[in-house]
Design an enzyme around this catalytic site. Structure first.
Site, mmCIF file in Angstrom:
data_model
loop_
_atom_site.group_PDB
_atom_site.id
_atom_site.type_symbol
_atom_site.label_atom_id
_atom_site.label_comp_id
_atom_site.label_asym_id
_atom_site.label_seq_id
_atom_site.Cartn_x
_atom_site.Cartn_y
_atom_site.Cartn_z
ATOM 1 N N ARG A 165 -0.643 9.210 9.031
ATOM 2 C CA ARG A 165 -0.417 7.102 9.645
ATOM 3 C C ARG A 165 -0.139 6.258 8.809
ATOM 4 N NH1 ARG A 165 -4.075 2.969 9.293
ATOM 5 N NH2 ARG A 165 -5.527 4.349 8.578
ATOM 6 N N GLU A 225 0.971 -1.238 -0.265
ATOM 7 C CA GLU A 225 -0.219 0.058 0.016
ATOM 8 C C GLU A 225 0.632 1.157 -0.247
ATOM 9 O OE1 GLU A 225 -2.810 -0.447 3.343
ATOM 10 O OE2 GLU A 225 -3.759 -1.839 2.428
ATOM 11 N N HIS A 241 -8.348 9.414 3.791
ATOM 12 C CA HIS A 241 -8.622 8.516 2.776
ATOM 13 C C HIS A 241 -8.455 9.331 1.422
ATOM 14 C CE1 HIS A 241 -8.441 4.799 0.706
ATOM 15 N NE2 HIS A 241 -7.315 4.294 1.766
ATOM 16 N N HIS A 295 -10.963 9.596 7.659
ATOM 17 C CA HIS A 295 -10.847 7.910 7.720
ATOM 18 C C HIS A 295 -9.553 8.001 9.154
ATOM 19 C CE1 HIS A 295 -9.705 4.243 6.500
ATOM 20 N NE2 HIS A 295 -8.653 4.171 6.502
ATOM 21 N N ARG A 298 -0.261 9.008 2.044
ATOM 22 C CA ARG A 298 -2.148 8.953 1.801
ATOM 23 C C ARG A 298 -2.163 11.136 1.984
ATOM 24 N NH1 ARG A 298 -4.662 5.043 6.024
ATOM 25 N NH2 ARG A 298 -4.593 2.867 4.066
HETATM 26 P P1 FAD Z 1 -13.073 0.101 17.300
HETATM 27 O O1 FAD Z 1 -12.648 -0.894 16.012
HETATM 28 O O2 FAD Z 1 -13.502 1.490 15.935
HETATM 29 O O3 FAD Z 1 -13.941 0.099 17.867
HETATM 30 C C1 FAD Z 1 -14.539 0.702 18.481
HETATM 31 C C2 FAD Z 1 -15.445 0.467 19.835
HETATM 32 O O4 FAD Z 1 -15.258 1.532 20.869
HETATM 33 C C3 FAD Z 1 -16.820 -0.439 19.567
HETATM 34 O O5 FAD Z 1 -16.845 -0.985 20.113
HETATM 35 C C4 FAD Z 1 -17.270 1.046 19.693
HETATM 36 O O6 FAD Z 1 -19.273 0.707 19.915
HETATM 37 C C5 FAD Z 1 -16.744 1.160 20.937
HETATM 38 N N1 FAD Z 1 -17.207 2.421 21.409
HETATM 39 C C6 FAD Z 1 -16.813 4.312 21.845
HETATM 40 N N2 FAD Z 1 -17.170 4.657 22.808
HETATM 41 C C7 FAD Z 1 -18.000 4.285 22.825
HETATM 42 C C8 FAD Z 1 -19.088 4.435 24.645
HETATM 43 N N3 FAD Z 1 -18.978 5.728 24.112
HETATM 44 N N4 FAD Z 1 -19.247 3.893 24.555
HETATM 45 C C9 FAD Z 1 -18.849 2.296 24.874
HETATM 46 N N5 FAD Z 1 -18.123 1.803 23.336
HETATM 47 C C10 FAD Z 1 -18.362 2.471 23.217
HETATM 48 N N6 FAD Z 1 -6.868 0.783 9.694
HETATM 49 C C11 FAD Z 1 -5.821 -0.731 8.838
HETATM 50 O O7 FAD Z 1 -4.804 -0.786 9.396
HETATM 51 N N7 FAD Z 1 -5.126 -1.249 8.277
HETATM 52 C C12 FAD Z 1 -6.490 -1.983 7.538
HETATM 53 O O8 FAD Z 1 -6.757 -2.240 6.329
HETATM 54 C C13 FAD Z 1 -7.857 -0.208 7.257
HETATM 55 N N8 FAD Z 1 -8.935 -0.474 6.741
HETATM 56 C C14 FAD Z 1 -9.939 0.587 7.004
HETATM 57 C C15 FAD Z 1 -10.659 0.606 6.381
HETATM 58 C C16 FAD Z 1 -12.040 1.578 6.934
HETATM 59 C C17 FAD Z 1 -13.178 1.823 6.140
HETATM 60 C C18 FAD Z 1 -11.742 2.200 8.420
HETATM 61 C C19 FAD Z 1 -12.924 2.289 8.925
HETATM 62 C C20 FAD Z 1 -10.613 2.245 9.119
HETATM 63 C C21 FAD Z 1 -9.548 0.886 7.931
HETATM 64 N N9 FAD Z 1 -8.691 1.344 9.682
HETATM 65 C C22 FAD Z 1 -7.802 0.450 8.760
HETATM 66 C C23 FAD Z 1 -7.583 1.658 10.446
HETATM 67 C C24 FAD Z 1 -8.632 0.388 11.478
HETATM 68 O O9 FAD Z 1 -9.741 0.260 11.325
HETATM 69 C C25 FAD Z 1 -8.952 0.885 12.650
HETATM 70 O O10 FAD Z 1 -8.354 2.072 13.405
HETATM 71 C C26 FAD Z 1 -9.118 0.325 14.026
HETATM 72 O O11 FAD Z 1 -10.015 -0.911 13.917
HETATM 73 C C27 FAD Z 1 -9.324 0.891 15.173
HETATM 74 O O12 FAD Z 1 -9.918 0.149 16.116
HETATM 75 P P2 FAD Z 1 -9.684 0.417 17.583
HETATM 76 O O13 FAD Z 1 -9.755 -0.983 18.364
HETATM 77 O O14 FAD Z 1 -8.795 0.838 18.298
HETATM 78 O O15 FAD Z 1 -11.055 0.580 17.961
HETATM 79 C C1 SIN Z 2 -7.183 1.208 2.641
HETATM 80 O O1 SIN Z 2 -7.293 -0.069 2.911
HETATM 81 O O2 SIN Z 2 -6.944 1.592 2.119
HETATM 82 C C2 SIN Z 2 -7.729 1.280 4.766
HETATM 83 C C3 SIN Z 2 -6.872 1.051 4.784
HETATM 84 C C4 SIN Z 2 -5.648 1.274 6.639
HETATM 85 O O3 SIN Z 2 -6.646 3.114 6.741
HETATM 86 O O4 SIN Z 2 -4.395 1.359 6.773
#
Ligand code: FAD
Ligand code: SIN
Length: 536
Positions: free
Chosen positions: A391, A119, A247, A356, A295
């Protein structure tokens, strides 16, 4: 109104929250772990990750130094190098654990070797992925593994409202108060609208990002920055909020969609090329790495081309790619495009940048410890120093797993010495009424997104930051009045939290008198020679 006690309270059931909960549950079967999640367990940013997880996997072609160098390069001088090395070096072991728990990643055809993708900003192929559904596969694995442990309880539709600190015991707590402690949180049980008091020995924030602060975002509607806002209200330290990552390629949909559908960077890694409507390439005008530049550069290039040409979107050309292989790698993207009448093998895909990822967040150290005692943060809500000013793609899932593990290591000596704080009062909802009109909240949310999108988007300036801050102040005052007099609802709390996030972004942006990484301002287009984090 219930009073609940749990040894460990985890807020969030994405990759950070569940990884931490599983590890801790396994090591301490006698300890209770309560995971609160504001909608369903499976709804998170994690679930939507497409591209995959970056990890040095093929020692013949890749090594940690290269991954470190790519991360530092993308981070534009603001990464903490020791943290980058920790994540890059410990990451592959965390991915291996996830595979042991059952995660599937695609393999090369007729081979047992993983099919590693590339990527933007990566000098090597090092992204493990499961089709274009990597996040879904990781979330599934974690939920199934977590369900094996009777000492993990996951409570769905529980909305954490505020962290409990000495402030709730009637003491004055300001940002420089030493030894602020977290005793748990108040949470709204959305099923009965009661506010419960949840007391814990240790609290771990894993609440994810805040993309919903902008009009157009790839983040699901749960991404409202609740953890960062709660920490800031509790007088914890937050940093680098100006670095919101856009993004470059979300799918342009003229009727608008929330969230915007992502067209993974892996599609460009697979050979797709950015073009104008007329089919002209333009990335050579911006960076020698063309469509695979980091990015921030690609998003700004698309934004600038759209402004120059007065168009609503730019295009991603996949027409030269082999259909069978494209379908095998990107079935979800293919289906989504087809559902809008765009056949990626015949037509260019219209794309537009969308918010993003939140690179800044709750300031934590190398073991995920926040500035508030007994409070940790991991995943997108935290600022570890890995991402700096921008990032590197696919580094966030890796960071979340590495820091979930490090927090699990850190609590070992602490758990025994920490008691519940019994003097915490229950939530006081006296004198509050049903909201006069829901439109006050929904319209506030629209205004907020407009302010941020017009004034603190991809390209910024002093006058725009000032306008944003002036308008946010008014919105803040109106919303606080509403908060003091109205019954708590998730919508009101999300608006309140997003106003705090917007304020933090705009304030950090106004403070940074240079252009660095994701923060570009027309008033200071150059880099300053000294490098500073913006800690609030
Ligand atoms: P999240 O997975 O967002 O989980 C947050 C949790 O907190 C959820 O369960 C939510 O309900 C809970 N929560 C929030 N507020 C509250 C509250 N007030 N009370 C109770 N619960 C709450 N990253 C990569 O490394 N590779 C990728 O390919 C990639 N692709 C992506 C594609 C998309 C479309 C998106 C949106 C993001 C992508 N990212 C990618 C980024 C990555 O997915 C996220 O940064 C990562 O998953 C965040 O994980 P997390 O556990 O920190 O939070
Ligand atoms: C993507 O698949 O382009 C998202 C990857 C990322 O946010 O790290």
């Amino acid at each position: 109104m219930k009073r609940i006690k749990t040894d460990i309270l985890v807020l969030g059931s994405g990759i950070a929250g569940l990884t931490f909960a599983i590890k801790t549950a396994k090591k301490y079967p006698e300890r209770s772990i309560l995971v609160l999640t504001k909608t369903t367990e499976g709804e998170s940013n994690t679930r939507y990750a497409q591209g995959g997880v970056a990890a040095v996997w093929d020692p013949e072609k890749d090594n940690a130094d290269k991954h470190v160098a790519d991360t530092l390069d993308a981070g534009a001088g603001l990464c903490k190098e020791d943290i980058v090395r920790i994540v890059v070096e410990e990451g592959p072991e965390r991915v291996r654990e996830l595979i042991e728990w059952g995660a599937r990643f695609d393999k090369e055809k007729n081979s047992n070797e993983y099919d590693l993708a590339r990527e933007g900003g990566h000098s090597e192929h090092r992204i493990l992925h499961y089709k274009d559904l990597t996040g879904w596969e990781m979330q599934r694995t974690l939920m199934e593994e977590a369900a094996q442990y009777p000492n993990i309880q996951v409570w769905e539709h529980y909305f954490a409202l505020d962290l409990i600190t000495q402030h709730h015991l009637g003491r004055m707590v300001i940002r420089v108060t030493p030894n602020i402690e977290c005793y748990g949180c108040y949470a709204l049980n959305k099923q009965n609208s009661e506010i419960d008091t949840i007391l814990s020995r240790i609290t771990v924030l894993c609440t994810g990002g805040a993309g919903q602060v902008y009009k157009s975002t790839t983040n699901p509607v749960i991404a409202t920055g609740d953890g960062v806002a709660m920490t800031y209200r509790a007088k914890g330290r937050v940093e680098n909020m100006e670095f919101m990552q856009f993004h470059p390629t979300s799918l342009y949909n003229p009727v608008g969609e929330n969230p915007s559908f992502l067209v993974s960077e892996a599609v460009r890694g697979f050979g797709a090329i950015l073009k104008s409507a007329e089919g002209e390439e333009f990335m050579h005008l911006y960076d020698e790495r063309l469509s695979l530049a980091p990015r921030d550069i690609v998003a700004r290039a698309i934004d600038s081309e759209m402004k120059k040409r007065g168009t609503e979107c730019m295009y991603l050309d996949c027409r030269h790619l082999e259909k069978e292989a494209f379908l095998a790698h990107f079935p979800t993207i293919y289906d989504k495009c087809m559902s809008l009448g765009i056949d990626p093998m015949q037509h260019m895909i219209p794309v537009v940048p969308a918010c993003h990822y939140m690179c800044g967040g709750i300031l934590v150290d190398d073991f995920g410890r926040s500035s508030i005692q007994r409070l940790y943060a991991a995943g997108e809500c935290s600022s570890t120093g890995l991402h700096g000013a921008n990032r590197l793609a696919s580094n966030s899932l890796l960071e979340a797993m590495v820091f979930a593990h490090r927090i699990y290591l850190d609590i070992q000596d602490k758990l025994e010495h920490l008691d519940y704080q019994e003097d915490v009062p229950d939530w006081n909802a006296e004198g509050t009424m049903d909201p006069p009109e829901m439109v006050l909240i929904t319209q506030g949310m629209k205004e907020l997104k407009d302010i941020m999108s017009y004034y603190v988007g991809i390209v910024r300036s002093n006058i725009r930051s000032k306008r944003a801050l002036d308008r946010l102040f008014l919105l803040y005052e109106e919303t606080e009045d509403l908060y003091k007099t109205t019954k708590i609802s998730p919508q009101l709390m999300e608006l309140r939290n997003l106003i705090t996030i917007a304020y933090l972004i705009a304030r950090c942006a106004a403070h940074r008198r240079e252009s660095r990484g994701l923060h570009f301002t027309t008033d200071y287009p150059d880099l300053l020679p000294f490098v500073e984090n913006s800690v609030l």
